[in-house]
Scaffold this active site. Structure first.
Site, PDB file in Angstrom:
ATOM      1  N   GLU A   1     -11.404   0.445  -3.208  1.00 37.34           N
ATOM      2  CA  GLU A   1     -10.541   0.985  -2.153  1.00 37.34           C
ATOM      3  C   GLU A   1      -9.364   1.706  -2.800  1.00 37.34           C
ATOM      4  OE1 GLU A   1      -9.291  -2.375   0.142  1.00 37.34           O
ATOM      5  OE2 GLU A   1      -8.182  -3.290  -1.510  1.00 37.34           O
TER       6      GLU A   1
ATOM      7  N   ASP B   1       0.824  -1.225   0.000  1.00 39.37           N
ATOM      8  CA  ASP B   1       0.000   0.000   0.000  1.00 39.37           C
ATOM      9  C   ASP B   1       0.854   1.268   0.000  1.00 39.37           C
ATOM     10  OD1 ASP B   1      -2.100  -1.885   0.452  1.00 39.37           O
ATOM     11  OD2 ASP B   1      -1.761  -1.709   2.605  1.00 39.37           O
TER      12      ASP B   1
END
Length: 346
Positions: free
Chosen positions: A244, A31
């Site tokens: 997301e 991420d």
């Protein structure tokens, strides 16, 4: 790349076909949120660990508990792990699951924005501050008032305004906030409260930040993602709709909102004229990687643009043990982005 195909992969061959290699290999990172501060690259990833949790669609196996900051002098230089920048034990309001963070700078101070589950099991977003881009960071005693869900990404516009983008489905709990209040029913279901396939998809959120970057300056508002006809993407359009990993960057005066489609594993983008949107779907930036999740950032370095992303090739397909990578992206003359294949075809 779907999880069910992992067992058929020769990872020695796959890693040779990969367009980039892990930036660090002594820990697992994912991420990545990348920024250039004072001429140096700083990457703010989540720190994957094997906590022994079973795989589920709520993301319980993503049990990360701290953050490390990775720095690079240039895009081709060695990536340096600067150690623990913030641990969940030092965040008074947080209990667990320090998921994907972001960071930004203002007036010589550095701000780390991060989601975590509070002691009531609800994801909130917090802020921590440091005098250094690599930390250590000191967390505010409370989460941001009115915050919810996951994946905060903070964008600084040309006028000096800062905006936070956030939201994530399934384990990210965004679907539980459809009425404006958290729905706690069916706690073990990642898909409870999702819209039907023929209904508009759930949307991410954006809000301007206060001058001190510690709070929302306004009530978060939804970000419309439209198709080529100007209609909202539908929930069943899971190869294009938001799941997301919100991110915003600006290129040639246009705002590019990029995100992950989650269960279909694409990184997509949409283009608008305003940091609030609406954004019109533009295409895919990255095709599926090995591992269930896909999460990214886009950063300009020395007049070139780069996609920071992750895959699970180093861990040989273990979904929750990922590694950050980087690859250059190319814009066409019309402003569209060429799609990257993470592995060169045979």
């Amino acid at each position: 790349m779907p999880e069910e195909s992992i067992e058929n992969i020769n990872f020695d061959v796959l890693n040779k076909r990969a367009i980039s290699q892990p930036l660090v290999s002594h820990i697992y990172t994912a991420d990545p949120s990348a920024h250039v501060f004072n001429g140096k690259i700083y990457i703010y990833p989540s720190h994957d660990v094997d906590a022994g949790e079973a795989f589920d669609d709520l993301g319980s196996h993503f049990a990360m508990e701290d953050y490390h900051v990775i720095s690079m002098d240039s895009i081709d230089s060695e990536a340096v792990d600067n150690g623990v920048a913030l641990h969940v034990d030092d965040v008074p309001w947080a209990k667990e699951q320090m998921w994907a963070p972001d960071a930004h700078e203002k007036d010589g101070k550095y701000y780390l924005f991060f989601p975590a589950k509070a002691h009531d099991g609800i994801f909130r977003i917090g802020v921590a501050i440091s005098n250094s881009p690599v930390g250590p960071f000191k967390a505010q005693p409370e989460a941001i008032k009115g915050s919810f869900s996951i994946d905060p990404a903070v964008f600084k516009d040309d006028d000096g305004s800062y905006y936070m983008y956030f939201g994530g489905l399934w384990g990210g709990q965004l679907q539980r906030w459809r009425t404006g209040e958290f729905k706690a029913e069916q706690p073990d279901s990642p898909t409870a409260f999702l819209p039907k396939d023929n209904e508009p998809a759930l949307l991410p959120f954006v809000t301007k930040m206060t001058d001190d970057l510690f709070e929302f300056a306004e009530k978060p508002r939804t970000i419309e993602i439209l198709d080529e006809k100007g209609n909202l993407l539908l929930a069943g359009d899971n190869e294009r709709r938001f799941f997301e990993a919100a991110w915003l960057h600006k290129y040639n005066g246009k705002y590019y909102f990029s995100y992950s489609t989650g269960d279909t594993h694409f990184i997509c983008y949409a283009i608008g004229d305003n940091p609030y949107g609406p954004f019109t779907y533009g295409g895919r930036i990255l095709n599926p990687v090995v591992g269930w999740t896909s999460h990214h950032s886009i950063c300009e370095v020395d007049r070139k643009w780069y996609l920071f992303y992750h895959d699970s090739s180093l861990s040989k397909g273990v979904t929750h043990l990922r590694s950050v990578k980087v690859a250059e992206i190319t814009y066409r003359e019309d402003g569209s982005i060429e799609t990257l294949n993470p592995y060169i075809e045979k």
